[in-house]
Write a protein that holds these residues in place. Structure first.
Motif, mmCIF file in Angstrom:
data_model
loop_
_atom_site.group_PDB
_atom_site.id
_atom_site.type_symbol
_atom_site.label_atom_id
_atom_site.label_comp_id
_atom_site.label_asym_id
_atom_site.label_seq_id
_atom_site.Cartn_x
_atom_site.Cartn_y
_atom_site.Cartn_z
ATOM 1 N N TYR A 27 0.587 -1.278 0.098
ATOM 2 C CA TYR A 27 0.042 -0.036 -0.074
ATOM 3 C C TYR A 27 0.763 1.420 -0.027
ATOM 4 O O TYR A 27 0.664 2.158 -0.680
ATOM 5 C CB TYR A 27 -0.907 -0.023 1.201
ATOM 6 N N LEU A 28 2.002 1.262 0.922
ATOM 7 C CA LEU A 28 2.739 2.298 0.776
ATOM 8 C C LEU A 28 3.708 2.632 -0.327
ATOM 9 O O LEU A 28 3.722 3.857 -0.814
ATOM 10 C CB LEU A 28 3.839 2.416 2.052
ATOM 11 N N VAL A 29 3.959 1.560 -1.047
ATOM 12 C CA VAL A 29 4.679 1.942 -2.323
ATOM 13 C C VAL A 29 3.756 2.358 -3.348
ATOM 14 O O VAL A 29 3.937 3.272 -4.141
ATOM 15 C CB VAL A 29 5.063 0.565 -2.965
ATOM 16 N N LEU A 30 2.454 1.867 -3.305
ATOM 17 C CA LEU A 30 1.628 2.639 -4.380
ATOM 18 C C LEU A 30 1.130 4.119 -3.942
ATOM 19 O O LEU A 30 0.872 4.902 -4.957
ATOM 20 C CB LEU A 30 0.218 1.473 -4.329
ATOM 21 N N ARG A 31 0.949 4.355 -2.783
ATOM 22 C CA ARG A 31 0.798 5.643 -2.208
ATOM 23 C C ARG A 31 1.961 6.550 -2.781
ATOM 24 O O ARG A 31 1.838 7.674 -3.056
ATOM 25 C CB ARG A 31 0.817 5.961 -0.721
ATOM 26 N N ASN A 32 3.195 5.872 -2.845
ATOM 27 C CA ASN A 32 4.458 6.599 -3.289
ATOM 28 C C ASN A 32 4.539 6.962 -4.789
ATOM 29 O O ASN A 32 4.621 8.060 -5.269
ATOM 30 C CB ASN A 32 5.759 5.968 -2.728
ATOM 31 N N GLN A 33 3.739 6.028 -5.396
ATOM 32 C CA GLN A 33 3.743 6.222 -6.957
ATOM 33 C C GLN A 33 2.638 6.973 -7.008
ATOM 34 O O GLN A 33 2.585 7.752 -8.377
ATOM 35 C CB GLN A 33 3.400 4.707 -7.474
ATOM 36 N N ASP A 34 1.732 7.147 -6.142
ATOM 37 C CA ASP A 34 0.712 8.009 -6.392
ATOM 38 C C ASP A 34 1.016 9.622 -6.168
ATOM 39 O O ASP A 34 -0.013 10.771 -5.996
ATOM 40 C CB ASP A 34 -0.712 7.794 -5.548
ATOM 41 N N ASN A 35 2.379 9.695 -5.424
ATOM 42 C CA ASN A 35 2.918 10.859 -4.969
ATOM 43 C C ASN A 35 2.101 11.320 -3.860
ATOM 44 O O ASN A 35 2.121 12.653 -3.594
ATOM 45 C CB ASN A 35 2.862 11.901 -6.111
ATOM 46 N N LEU A 36 1.690 10.430 -2.885
ATOM 47 C CA LEU A 36 0.983 10.639 -1.721
ATOM 48 C C LEU A 36 1.708 10.108 -0.490
ATOM 49 O O LEU A 36 0.986 10.371 0.640
ATOM 50 C CB LEU A 36 -0.436 10.177 -1.691
ATOM 51 N N LEU A 37 3.041 9.835 -0.534
ATOM 52 C CA LEU A 37 3.583 9.241 0.510
ATOM 53 C C LEU A 37 4.630 10.207 1.155
ATOM 54 O O LEU A 37 5.548 10.776 0.074
ATOM 55 C CB LEU A 37 4.543 7.949 0.197
ATOM 56 N N LYS A 38 4.797 10.562 2.299
ATOM 57 C CA LYS A 38 5.975 11.665 2.661
ATOM 58 C C LYS A 38 7.142 10.792 2.675
ATOM 59 O O LYS A 38 7.260 9.574 3.347
ATOM 60 C CB LYS A 38 5.504 11.853 3.990
ATOM 61 N N THR A 39 8.236 11.425 2.527
ATOM 62 C CA THR A 39 9.573 10.809 2.433
ATOM 63 C C THR A 39 10.534 11.810 3.307
ATOM 64 O O THR A 39 11.625 11.873 3.027
ATOM 65 C CB THR A 39 10.086 10.681 1.212
ATOM 66 N N ASP A 40 9.845 12.444 4.314
ATOM 67 C CA ASP A 40 10.601 13.310 5.312
ATOM 68 C C ASP A 40 11.152 12.601 6.370
ATOM 69 O O ASP A 40 11.007 13.124 7.485
ATOM 70 C CB ASP A 40 9.644 14.413 5.718
ATOM 71 N N ASN A 58 3.099 -12.072 -4.637
ATOM 72 C CA ASN A 58 3.493 -11.540 -6.079
ATOM 73 C C ASN A 58 3.352 -9.903 -5.979
ATOM 74 O O ASN A 58 2.942 -9.295 -7.124
ATOM 75 C CB ASN A 58 2.666 -11.987 -7.159
ATOM 76 N N VAL A 59 3.745 -9.482 -4.938
ATOM 77 C CA VAL A 59 3.720 -7.885 -4.942
ATOM 78 C C VAL A 59 5.113 -7.334 -5.149
ATOM 79 O O VAL A 59 5.414 -6.227 -5.289
ATOM 80 C CB VAL A 59 2.925 -7.317 -3.579
ATOM 81 N N GLY A 60 5.994 -7.988 -5.258
ATOM 82 C CA GLY A 60 7.518 -7.658 -5.388
ATOM 83 C C GLY A 60 7.880 -7.559 -3.918
ATOM 84 O O GLY A 60 7.463 -7.633 -2.847
ATOM 85 N N LYS A 61 9.416 -6.551 -3.904
ATOM 86 C CA LYS A 61 9.978 -6.560 -2.704
ATOM 87 C C LYS A 61 9.660 -5.111 -2.325
ATOM 88 O O LYS A 61 10.424 -4.300 -2.133
ATOM 89 C CB LYS A 61 11.547 -6.602 -2.971
ATOM 90 N N LYS A 62 8.182 -5.084 -1.839
ATOM 91 C CA LYS A 62 7.946 -3.716 -1.583
ATOM 92 C C LYS A 62 8.468 -3.045 -0.192
ATOM 93 O O LYS A 62 8.535 -1.884 -0.091
ATOM 94 C CB LYS A 62 6.401 -3.815 -1.569
ATOM 95 N N THR A 63 8.577 -3.950 0.922
ATOM 96 C CA THR A 63 9.201 -3.332 2.080
ATOM 97 C C THR A 63 10.391 -3.082 1.805
ATOM 98 O O THR A 63 11.067 -1.923 2.170
ATOM 99 C CB THR A 63 8.963 -4.634 3.046
ATOM 100 N N ARG A 64 11.336 -3.657 0.951
ATOM 101 C CA ARG A 64 12.809 -3.429 0.642
ATOM 102 C C ARG A 64 12.625 -1.965 -0.056
ATOM 103 O O ARG A 64 13.453 -0.920 0.327
ATOM 104 C CB ARG A 64 13.523 -4.131 -0.046
ATOM 105 N N ASP A 65 11.877 -1.563 -0.963
ATOM 106 C CA ASP A 65 11.637 -0.651 -1.759
ATOM 107 C C ASP A 65 11.516 0.583 -0.898
ATOM 108 O O ASP A 65 12.048 1.766 -1.042
ATOM 109 C CB ASP A 65 10.660 -0.700 -2.698
ATOM 110 N N ILE A 66 10.731 0.606 0.009
ATOM 111 C CA ILE A 66 10.484 1.737 0.984
ATOM 112 C C ILE A 66 11.511 1.966 1.993
ATOM 113 O O ILE A 66 11.780 3.287 2.030
ATOM 114 C CB ILE A 66 9.119 1.460 1.811
ATOM 115 N N LEU A 67 12.043 1.001 2.512
ATOM 116 C CA LEU A 67 13.138 0.929 3.529
ATOM 117 C C LEU A 67 14.243 1.748 2.744
ATOM 118 O O LEU A 67 15.068 2.619 3.345
ATOM 119 C CB LEU A 67 13.544 -0.162 4.227
ATOM 120 N N GLN A 68 14.408 1.555 1.589
ATOM 121 C CA GLN A 68 15.611 2.079 0.784
ATOM 122 C C GLN A 68 15.448 3.629 0.509
ATOM 123 O O GLN A 68 16.359 4.129 0.109
ATOM 124 C CB GLN A 68 15.782 1.218 -0.572
#
Length: 663
Positions: free
Chosen positions: A315-328, A348-358
């Motif tokens: 969900y958070l990765v998709l929010r980021n793709q929607d430009n709605l996730l804060k990265t502060d 089959n969602v991919g490595k979404k946790t890694r993508d956010i933590l990175q």
């Protein structure tokens, strides 16, 4: 013969035909197991995944014919019992999964076999107990019961009895139960405006799961903090019971249906109202995304819930793709060894946790994508414990290889298993949601004494206002959790105490106390005395928390130190009343003498004690003068002992100033 060697197409799952009487026909089941096992024997690509395949191949190789026809069909159950339905063979290894004409779905064949076994034989007490996660959680978290349950789970003698009588392995580290369940204490914030994205609903509902509710509520609180930081309105699912995954793994499909009937109406309402439904336990998410839709393919409500269900990081990765996730992000995480659990990979969602933590600056994520071998209750059982540790060994090595600061997995049970397999390590075990909440710099006020919050608040740098000004029951770690962090925490406290220490001459030292030093003292008392009973823990809290300053005063432990016993005895006799002669002074004001030993008298007519507890009460004017930079000094005026510290060192002064909040 097959017209092609393998399939390059995406795996496709067929509905589970579990209501068809043929599904439970033992003869038909055996025929299908023979067909599939023979194909597996000819391929053997899955030999390194778990112990089910090696056992199958050993049975074949050791048979009289060296082929499947030489294996006693009753021994097929040895293969079935070793399969814990991780789905990795279907998803990553087998070239003959649908749409290949051979139509191999090994995990769902094993599920069918488990269902047949359960229908014909039922299940033993242990397996029914372990699969009744909701019932166990409700019983174990009764306030009077929870401390006893946790104590028994950590007592070697009791664990040996559990091993011999229940078949729960004595060496398996079990999750603790909490006194502060998630749902009653959760504070979701639904006041933000809904901002839908192209890929995501703009509001979220939390399906808590049994594990988060009863074992690690900190994970749930951290998820709520993350949603709040991103201004996503959130709520809890109105009512929930177990997702049914433990019953599915047992083969009790009727129980799965019963649980489905309780959960789906509440979840469907949320799905219809446009909520993203988030579940922070991958097995539970998978249950709603895949297993229930395959068991009930014609149930529109189940399909609607599946479409609304998200892994939190998906969900958070998709929010980021929607430009709605804060990265502060305000805090880096250093070196994180991150494990992707099987039941997340299967989604089959991919490595979404890694993508956010990175996305977090100055943070290195070392990702391990391999089955850890625990899988729910399977690795708890005495007969499977050794295999679970063997399967996990490559994961343990890979996770430890980078000398991480944190070890983390979306599956909290897998993380505990990995931590046990690694052994002694500087790394803390924290859930990815906890790491993300830390990176955002948001404070999680709801703490759990389980693995999602097994960290002790870090010391604030000198001169900064401390975030933690009290020690509560919820902030104390269990004996097991404290043992894991004690070395690092002790080093932290010792460094902190250097900025809280004032020497008055050669033989008297003041250690100014605060929440951190008091918490350390309490944790050490619990450790040394092996205290885990609630009443005794509360007694330690009541004893030591009065030492924490309240914003208008300083509180200190005074130690009189003479190394020679004979000299010490002589001096203590001469220093009667010295605790009343210690003072602090702010330039322009009269000295403030200590109020000593308010809890009990520590001297008699013959001698004083070598330890005293002191309180220095300051006026608002004194505090204001200190803030304006006026000089601070301390001393002692006693007929037998005089000392003066003209100017307190800058780092000590700054640390003491952080205790004062009143203007």
């Amino acid at each position: 013969m097959a017209t092609r060697e393998g399939s390059l197409e995406a795996p496709q799952r067929h509905p589970i035909d579990w209501k068809n009487p043929d599904f439970y026909d033992a003869t038909l089941l055996n025929q299908e197991m023979e067909r599939v096992f023979d194909i597996c024997h000819g391929c053997r690509r899955c030999v390194n995944l778990c112990t089910a395949f090696p056992r199958l191949f050993d049975l074949i190789d050791d048979s009289a014919t060296g082929e499947l026809d030489g294996v006693n069909k009753q021994q097929f159950w040895e293969v079935v019992d070793r399969c814990y339905l991780c789905d990795m063979c279907f998803m990553t290894k087998c070239p003959y999964v649908p749409p290949h004409e051979w139509n191999i779905d090994f995990p769902h064949l094993m599920l069918r076999a488990k269902a047949v076994k359960y229908k014909n034989q039922g299940a033993g007490f242990r397996d029914k107990l372990l699969s009744s996660t909701d019932l166990m959680g409700k019983l174990a978290t009764i306030p009077v019961v929870v401390q006893t349950v946790n104590a028994m789970n950590n007592t070697p003698v009791v664990r040996k009895i559990m091993d011999s009588t229940l078949g729960i392995h004595a060496e398996r580290k079990l999750p603790e139960y909490t006194t502060n369940k998630f749902r009653p204490n959760a504070k979701p914030n639904d006041t933000f405006p809904v901002r839908n994205g192209a890929r995501t609903p703009g509001k979220a509902a939390i399906y808590a799961t049994c594990y988060i509710n009863y074992n690690e509520p900190g994970i749930g609180h951290d998820l709520l903090k993350i949603l709040e930081h991103n201004e996503i309105p959130a709520r809890l699912v109105e009512k929930e019971v177990c997702c049914g995954m433990p019953k599915l793994e047992l083969g009790d499909l009727q129980a799965v249906e019963k649980l489905k009937n309780e959960n789906i109406p509440h979840l469907l309402k949320l799905a219809q109202e446009g909520y993203a439904i988030l579940s922070a336990v991958p097995s539970c998410t998978l249950m709603y995304k895949q297993e229930l839709p395959l068991m009930f393919p014609d149930d529109a409500a189940v399909q609607a819930v599946a479409a609304a269900m998200f892994d939190p990081f998906e969900y958070l990765v998709l929010r980021n793709q929607d430009n709605l996730l804060k990265t502060d992000f305000k805090q880096s995480l250093g070196n994180v060894a991150y494990h992707i659990p099987c039941h997340q990979r299967v989604q089959n969602v991919g490595k979404k946790t890694r993508d956010i933590l990175q996305l977090i600056p100055d943070t290195t994520i070392n990702t391990v994508e391999r089955c850890s071998g625990h899988d729910g209750t399977w690795g708890v059982k005495s007969e499977h414990f050794a295999d679970s540790m063997k399967i996990g060994r490559p994961v343990f090595k890979q996770m430890a290889a980078s000398d991480p600061d944190y070890i983390s997995s979306d599956c909290a049970i897998a993380a505990r298993h990995i931590e046990q397999g690694i052994g002694t390590s500087k790394a803390q075990k924290l859930h990815p949601l906890t790491l993300l909440r830390m990176a955002y710099g948001t404070d999680s006020k709801q703490e759990s004494k389980s693995d999602s919050s097994e960290s002790i608040d870090q010391t604030t740098p000198a001169g900064e206002k401390q975030m933690t000004t009290a020690v509560t029951r919820e902030s104390l770690l269990t004996l097991e959790a404290y043992a894991k962090v004690r070395n690092d925490f002790r080093a932290q406290v010792m460094a902190h105490k250097k900025t809280r220490k004032v020497s008055l001459g050669e033989n008297i030292t003041l250690i100014f106390e605060d929440a951190l030093t008091v918490r350390y003292q309490i944790q050490e008392m619990l450790r040394v005395e092996r205290i885990f009973q609630e009443e005794e823990i509360m007694h330690e809290l009541e004893t030591y928390t009065p030492l924490i300053p309240n914003g208008k005063n300083w509180k200190a432990t005074m130690m009189i130190e003479y190394s020679d016993p004979a000299v010490r005895a002589e001096k203590l006799a001469a220093l009667i009343g010295i605790e009343d002669k210690i003072w602090v002074r702010i330039a322009g004001y009269e000295p403030v003498f200590a109020i000593a030993d308010e809890d009990l008298e520590r001297e008699n007519s013959e001698k004083t004690s070598s330890v005293h507890f002191l309180r220095f009460e300051l006026t608002a004017e004194m505090i204001q003068a200190l803030r304006q930079g006026d000089m601070l000094n301390m001393g002692v005026d006693h007929p037998a002992y005089h000392a003066l510290v003209d100017a307190i060192a800058g780092d000590v002064r700054a640390s003491l100033m952080s205790d004062l909040t009143s203007a």
